[in-house]
Design a protein around this motif. Structure first.
Motif, short mmCIF file in Angstrom:
data_model
loop_
_atom_site.label_atom_id
_atom_site.label_comp_id
_atom_site.label_asym_id
_atom_site.label_seq_id
_atom_site.Cartn_x
_atom_site.Cartn_y
_atom_site.Cartn_z
N GLY A 41 -67.03 71.22 -37.37
CA GLY A 41 -67.13 69.77 -37.49
C GLY A 41 -65.78 69.08 -37.61
O GLY A 41 -65.71 67.85 -37.59
N THR A 42 -64.72 69.85 -37.75
CA THR A 42 -63.37 69.30 -37.81
C THR A 42 -62.53 69.98 -36.73
O THR A 42 -63.03 70.78 -35.94
CB THR A 42 -62.74 69.56 -39.20
N ASN A 43 -61.25 69.69 -36.72
CA ASN A 43 -60.36 70.33 -35.75
C ASN A 43 -59.92 71.72 -36.19
O ASN A 43 -59.13 72.37 -35.50
CB ASN A 43 -59.12 69.46 -35.52
N LEU A 44 -60.43 72.19 -37.32
CA LEU A 44 -60.02 73.50 -37.82
C LEU A 44 -60.39 74.61 -36.85
O LEU A 44 -59.66 75.60 -36.72
CB LEU A 44 -60.65 73.74 -39.20
N TYR A 45 -61.52 74.48 -36.16
CA TYR A 45 -61.95 75.54 -35.26
C TYR A 45 -60.96 75.76 -34.11
O TYR A 45 -60.91 76.84 -33.52
CB TYR A 45 -63.34 75.24 -34.71
N LEU A 46 -60.17 74.72 -33.80
CA LEU A 46 -59.19 74.85 -32.72
C LEU A 46 -58.08 75.83 -33.06
O LEU A 46 -57.33 76.25 -32.18
CB LEU A 46 -58.59 73.49 -32.38
N ARG A 47 -57.95 76.20 -34.34
CA ARG A 47 -56.96 77.21 -34.72
C ARG A 47 -57.45 78.62 -34.38
O ARG A 47 -56.68 79.57 -34.48
CB ARG A 47 -56.67 77.12 -36.22
N TYR A 48 -58.73 78.73 -34.02
CA TYR A 48 -59.30 80.05 -33.76
C TYR A 48 -59.78 80.22 -32.32
O TYR A 48 -59.57 81.27 -31.72
CB TYR A 48 -60.49 80.30 -34.70
N VAL A 49 -60.45 79.20 -31.78
CA VAL A 49 -61.04 79.31 -30.44
C VAL A 49 -60.73 78.04 -29.65
O VAL A 49 -60.28 77.04 -30.21
CB VAL A 49 -62.57 79.52 -30.51
#
Length: 268
Positions: free
Chosen positions: A22-30
């Motif tokens: 739900g945040t931009n945090l997932y962009l650090r992984y995928v």
């Protein structure tokens, strides 16, 4: 770890995935295109955790009701037997077995989940870039560039055109690109983007060497927006001997870290 604890850990993992998706945090992984999978996985884990907790609660209630019924039946039978044979000694009642509590150390499994929620890992930067060879690939083709001057272009596209098209598609115009700064062991500056196919684990650097009006002080991992012109000069990466084009800088200014620090143009 009992079922209730397993459900709690599963719920926390699902919540962490929903928070990341739900945040931009997932962009650090995928990559960005996998956001729906992250959210779906989080939702499935939360539903599974709630279902497990409900099942355990229902089973505990059923077990408690059965135990109470058995105790009442045993008490009734004992009372009836005592009235019929008062001279006989009352039968000994075996003590109830007590369940041993689960080891508390198992709750340490929650710590990595809390770290995922509370601590956002940094994107791969100059340390990884300078220890990995450039991953520049020969493009299958080139998209038509806008007529602007300078041309807004991503770093990977510039590097491919500079090396394999020899800058012909630029038509003598200047270009504008962005990336983070990396310095080699001699202090030579590079502008870098980490390109990925799927996730951060497969991210590889594409590098552009800088020449011209370079800022006097460059901090590794600082992000720059650079305007410059194509130059035919090319060097080779000391790690894998891959080609690294140069850009003759005419202007450079710092910019904030983008919400998606990785380049996904290989997936387009």
């Amino acid at each position: 770890m009992n079922r209730q604890a397993q459900a709690a850990v599963m719920f926390l993992v699902g919540a962490a995935l929903l928070h990341a998706g739900g945040t931009n945090l997932y962009l650090r992984y995928v990559k960005a295109g996998l956001q729906w999978l992250v959210l779906t996985a989080g939702a499935v884990l939360i539903v599974a955790a709630l279902a497990t907790a409900w099942y355990e609660w229902k089973r505990a209630r059923t077990r408690k009701a059965a135990q109470e019924a058995a105790q009442e039946a045993a008490q009734a039978a004992a009372s009836e037997a005592a009235s019929e044979a008062a001279s006989e000694a009352a039968p000994e009642v075996a003590p109830e077995a007590h369940a041993h509590p689960e080891p508390r150390i198992s709750w340490l499994l929650v710590l990595p989940i809390l770290a995922l929620i509370l601590i956002a890992p940094p994107a791969l930067g100059s340390y990884s870039a300078m220890r990995t060879g450039t991953a520049l690939q020969h493009p299958y083709g080139y998209m038509k560039l806008p007529k602007a001057d300078p041309i807004p272009i991503n770093l990977v596209d510039y590097a491919g055109r500079a090396v394999y098209d020899h800058g012909r598609s630029f038509g003598g115009r200047s270009v504008r690109l962005s990336g983070f700064v990396a310095l080699d062991k001699n202090g030579a500056p590079y502008l870098v983007r980490m390109a990925l196919n799927c996730c951060a684990a497969d991210a590889q650097p594409v590098k552009v060497a800088l020449t011209g009006k370079i800022p006097p002080v460059l901090q590794p991992d600082a992000w720059l927006q650079v305007t410059g012109t194509y130059t035919a000069r090319v060097t080779h990466d000391p790690v894998n001997n891959g080609p690294i084009p140069y850009l003759k800088v005419t202007e450079a200014k710092p910019i904030p870290v983008p919400s998606d620090p990785y380049d996904e143009s290989w997936n387009n």
